[in-house]
Design a protein around this motif. Sequence first.
Motif, PDB file in Angstrom:
ATOM      1  N   PHE A  90       1.354  -1.103   0.100  1.00  0.00           N
ATOM      2  CA  PHE A  90       0.275  -0.149   0.000  1.00  0.00           C
ATOM      3  C   PHE A  90       1.304   0.903   0.080  1.00  0.00           C
ATOM      4  O   PHE A  90       1.422   1.108   0.682  1.00  0.00           O
ATOM      5  CB  PHE A  90      -0.044  -0.700   1.121  1.00  0.00           C
ATOM      6  N   ARG A  91       0.936   2.004  -0.909  1.00  0.00           N
ATOM      7  CA  ARG A  91       1.105   3.297  -1.334  1.00  0.00           C
ATOM      8  C   ARG A  91       1.029   4.004  -1.909  1.00  0.00           C
ATOM      9  O   ARG A  91      -0.034   4.080  -2.572  1.00  0.00           O
ATOM     10  CB  ARG A  91       2.789   2.513  -1.593  1.00  0.00           C
ATOM     11  N   PRO A  92       1.068   5.794  -1.958  1.00  0.00           N
ATOM     12  CA  PRO A  92       0.874   6.555  -2.539  1.00  0.00           C
ATOM     13  C   PRO A  92       1.038   6.428  -3.838  1.00  0.00           C
ATOM     14  O   PRO A  92       1.889   5.982  -4.136  1.00  0.00           O
ATOM     15  CB  PRO A  92       1.157   8.117  -1.725  1.00  0.00           C
ATOM     16  N   GLU A  93       1.263   7.136  -5.138  1.00  0.00           N
ATOM     17  CA  GLU A  93       1.292   7.391  -6.483  1.00  0.00           C
ATOM     18  C   GLU A  93       2.184   8.424  -6.356  1.00  0.00           C
ATOM     19  O   GLU A  93       3.119   8.440  -7.267  1.00  0.00           O
ATOM     20  CB  GLU A  93      -0.041   7.160  -7.270  1.00  0.00           C
ATOM     21  N   GLN A  94       1.802   9.232  -5.547  1.00  0.00           N
ATOM     22  CA  GLN A  94       2.457  10.365  -5.716  1.00  0.00           C
ATOM     23  C   GLN A  94       3.375  10.630  -3.755  1.00  0.00           C
ATOM     24  O   GLN A  94       1.972  10.691  -2.891  1.00  0.00           O
ATOM     25  CB  GLN A  94       1.995  11.806  -6.269  1.00  0.00           C
ATOM     26  N   ARG A  95       4.232  10.496  -3.941  1.00  0.00           N
ATOM     27  CA  ARG A  95       4.669  10.913  -2.454  1.00  0.00           C
ATOM     28  C   ARG A  95       4.096  13.036  -1.476  1.00  0.00           C
ATOM     29  O   ARG A  95       4.243  13.073  -0.564  1.00  0.00           O
ATOM     30  CB  ARG A  95       6.671  10.844  -2.231  1.00  0.00           C
ATOM     31  N   THR A  96       4.636  13.642  -2.677  1.00  0.00           N
ATOM     32  CA  THR A  96       3.989  14.930  -2.151  1.00  0.00           C
ATOM     33  C   THR A  96       3.185  15.390  -3.613  1.00  0.00           C
ATOM     34  O   THR A  96       3.605  15.214  -4.794  1.00  0.00           O
ATOM     35  CB  THR A  96       5.443  15.559  -1.965  1.00  0.00           C
ATOM     36  N   ASP A  97       2.905  16.759  -2.605  1.00  0.00           N
ATOM     37  CA  ASP A  97       2.026  17.364  -3.704  1.00  0.00           C
ATOM     38  C   ASP A  97       1.963  19.369  -3.238  1.00  0.00           C
ATOM     39  O   ASP A  97       2.175  19.472  -2.213  1.00  0.00           O
ATOM     40  CB  ASP A  97       0.828  16.941  -4.401  1.00  0.00           C
TER      41      ASP A  97
END
Length: 190
Positions: A90-97
């Motif tokens: 489980f992980r985010p597709e993008q770490r920061t925005d």
Amino acid sequence: MTTAAAKSLENRNIRTGLMAFAGAVAMLGLGYAAVPLYELFCRVTGFGGTTQRATEGEADLAARMGAAAGGQQISIRFDGTVAPGLGWDFRPEQRTDTVTIGQRDMAIYVARNNSDRPVTGTATFNVEPEQAGAYFNKIQCFCFTEQTLQPGQEVRMPVLYFVDPKALDDANMEGVEQITLSYTFHEAKK
């Protein structure tokens, strides 16, 4: 002891017993009500980094307020973990925005069931710093419901959110340049 004195003592004993019983019942009731009351308190105040749930109408209002506030931006960091034994990645597709305060944005998380059986998971979440929880609003989130993944299944799960422009008026938010949204998936209780 006279009959009147004995009767008075008996009445006081009955009254004391009834008050003790009523106190015990009240404590039992408070024990059952503690968890929902604490959850309500956290949702209302953002205590402990608890995020807020918002409607589309609230998001539209926040967008107008954000535009009036001059389009200030803030960095959002995304984090995703799983509890031991879940068998998922489980992980985010993008770490920061970087998002404009008051504007809706979407984050995507990816989950994959690596086990050989269907697994139902539920996500717990948190926002850091804690004071940001009162201003981090989720409109739609996979964390609102349980997620069942079949063996080998991979899914993309969106979170639609915004940061409330009221954060700009809070002295406790002064100097906050980044908000971290963290999720941990646990196997749902059967």
